[in-house]
Write a protein that holds these residues in place. Sequence first.
Motif, PDB file in Angstrom:
ATOM      1  N   ASN A 285       1.742   8.202  -0.438  1.00 25.24           N
ATOM      2  CA  ASN A 285       1.439   7.749   0.915  1.00 25.24           C
ATOM      3  C   ASN A 285       1.162   6.243   0.916  1.00 25.24           C
ATOM      4  N   ALA A 286       1.058   5.671   2.079  1.00 20.12           N
ATOM      5  CA  ALA A 286       0.927   4.218   2.196  1.00 20.12           C
ATOM      6  C   ALA A 286      -0.316   3.691   1.511  1.00 20.12           C
ATOM      7  N   GLU A 287      -1.393   4.474   1.516  1.00 23.49           N
ATOM      8  CA  GLU A 287      -2.662   4.038   0.931  1.00 23.49           C
ATOM      9  C   GLU A 287      -2.732   4.277  -0.567  1.00 23.49           C
ATOM     10  N   LYS A 288      -1.744   4.989  -1.126  1.00 26.21           N
ATOM     11  CA  LYS A 288      -1.705   5.348  -2.551  1.00 26.21           C
ATOM     12  C   LYS A 288      -2.933   6.169  -2.946  1.00 26.21           C
ATOM     13  N   THR A 289      -3.269   7.119  -2.080  1.00 24.71           N
ATOM     14  CA  THR A 289      -4.355   8.063  -2.365  1.00 24.71           C
ATOM     15  C   THR A 289      -3.820   9.487  -2.521  1.00 24.71           C
ATOM     16  N   GLY A 290      -2.530   9.642  -2.580  1.00 21.12           N
ATOM     17  CA  GLY A 290      -1.920  10.961  -2.705  1.00 21.12           C
ATOM     18  C   GLY A 290      -0.477  10.908  -2.233  1.00 21.12           C
ATOM     19  N   ALA A 295       1.178  11.756  -7.437  1.00 24.43           N
ATOM     20  CA  ALA A 295       0.426  10.912  -8.365  1.00 24.43           C
ATOM     21  C   ALA A 295       0.483  11.463  -9.785  1.00 24.43           C
ATOM     22  N   GLU A 296       0.472  12.791  -9.916  1.00 21.60           N
ATOM     23  CA  GLU A 296       0.590  13.414 -11.240  1.00 21.60           C
ATOM     24  C   GLU A 296       1.972  13.180 -11.834  1.00 21.60           C
TER      25      GLU A 296
END
Length: 345
Positions: A285-290, A295-296
Amino acid sequence: MTAHDLTASPRTDPLAIYRLRDGLYAVDLLIAAVVHLDLFSFLAAQPSTRSEICRALGLTDRPADVTLTLFSAMGLIEARDGVFHVTATAREHLVAGSPWFLGPYYAALKDRPVCLDLLKVLRTGKPANWGSQTDIQDWHKAMETTEFAASFTAAMDCRGVFLAPAVARAVNLASRRHLLDIAGGSGIYACVLVTHWPNLRASVLEKPPVDRIAADAIAGRGCSDRVSVIAGDMLAGPIPAVADVHLFSNVLHDWDEPTVRNLLRKSFAALPAGGAVMIHDSHLNAEKTGPQHVAEYSVLLMHSSEGRCYSVAEMDSYLTDAGFRQVTYAEGAAARSVITAQKPE
């Protein structure tokens, strides 16, 4: 190769099975962070930016980015104005000195080969060998050998049989004439797309020996009359100006940001006015929180390639800087997505 209906979809959803494989190395990265780096104790005492973390712990930027993205997605750290802090969960269970500290529990696994490989990648930025095998070169060099190229291409092909139809449904190619599948492996995406869109012809750009593997696979699927193969290396020269739409499917995630930007500039130069580029990949996602599963997956890519998973905001920026406009996003299958952009008329 057995002929298969390229418009067919399975009755069941294999997403959970994909996630098991794609997220295989994420736990080893957590082990490395807890036991070898004591990252969470460091951040509890000294919240820091990514560059400050790299300097303090001797890390390089690309794997540090992947690491911080993973732990943000896992809810173990959070960024506030670019400064990373531990969350309550990490403070209680991953910070030394807490009565609930799990460091010794993870320490028993600290010498796992992948964990040690990841520690080297974190410190050097250089990828480890594919699957942590010591008897082969890195995957990019190994792809120049017929045996490894055939095995790797078969792995990507069996994935593409499921993923490619979702790409075909996610985009509108009714006005397009010719698609160039860049580093297209077996050609499965090109074959599926021309099957779904009868107006379309396609070419697969691949370097030897994968070009020969692709030609055989395309013939086996009965698509040789509409899908051709062009022998060439996308990194070594210009992209052939033969198509009005380009596809990068599970390609850009293998490369670092400068290479990704360069490939998109090459794509822009090769496309005619009004042409389009499609990027099919696992995107953060844009925020790089998932999402956490993306992410994995980024950890596996960080381990074995020069790349990582990119966020939708990063891809938007890279495309725009290359000259593309009208960037759009569509969901695909198995947590993949398709980002499309246009070259102005």
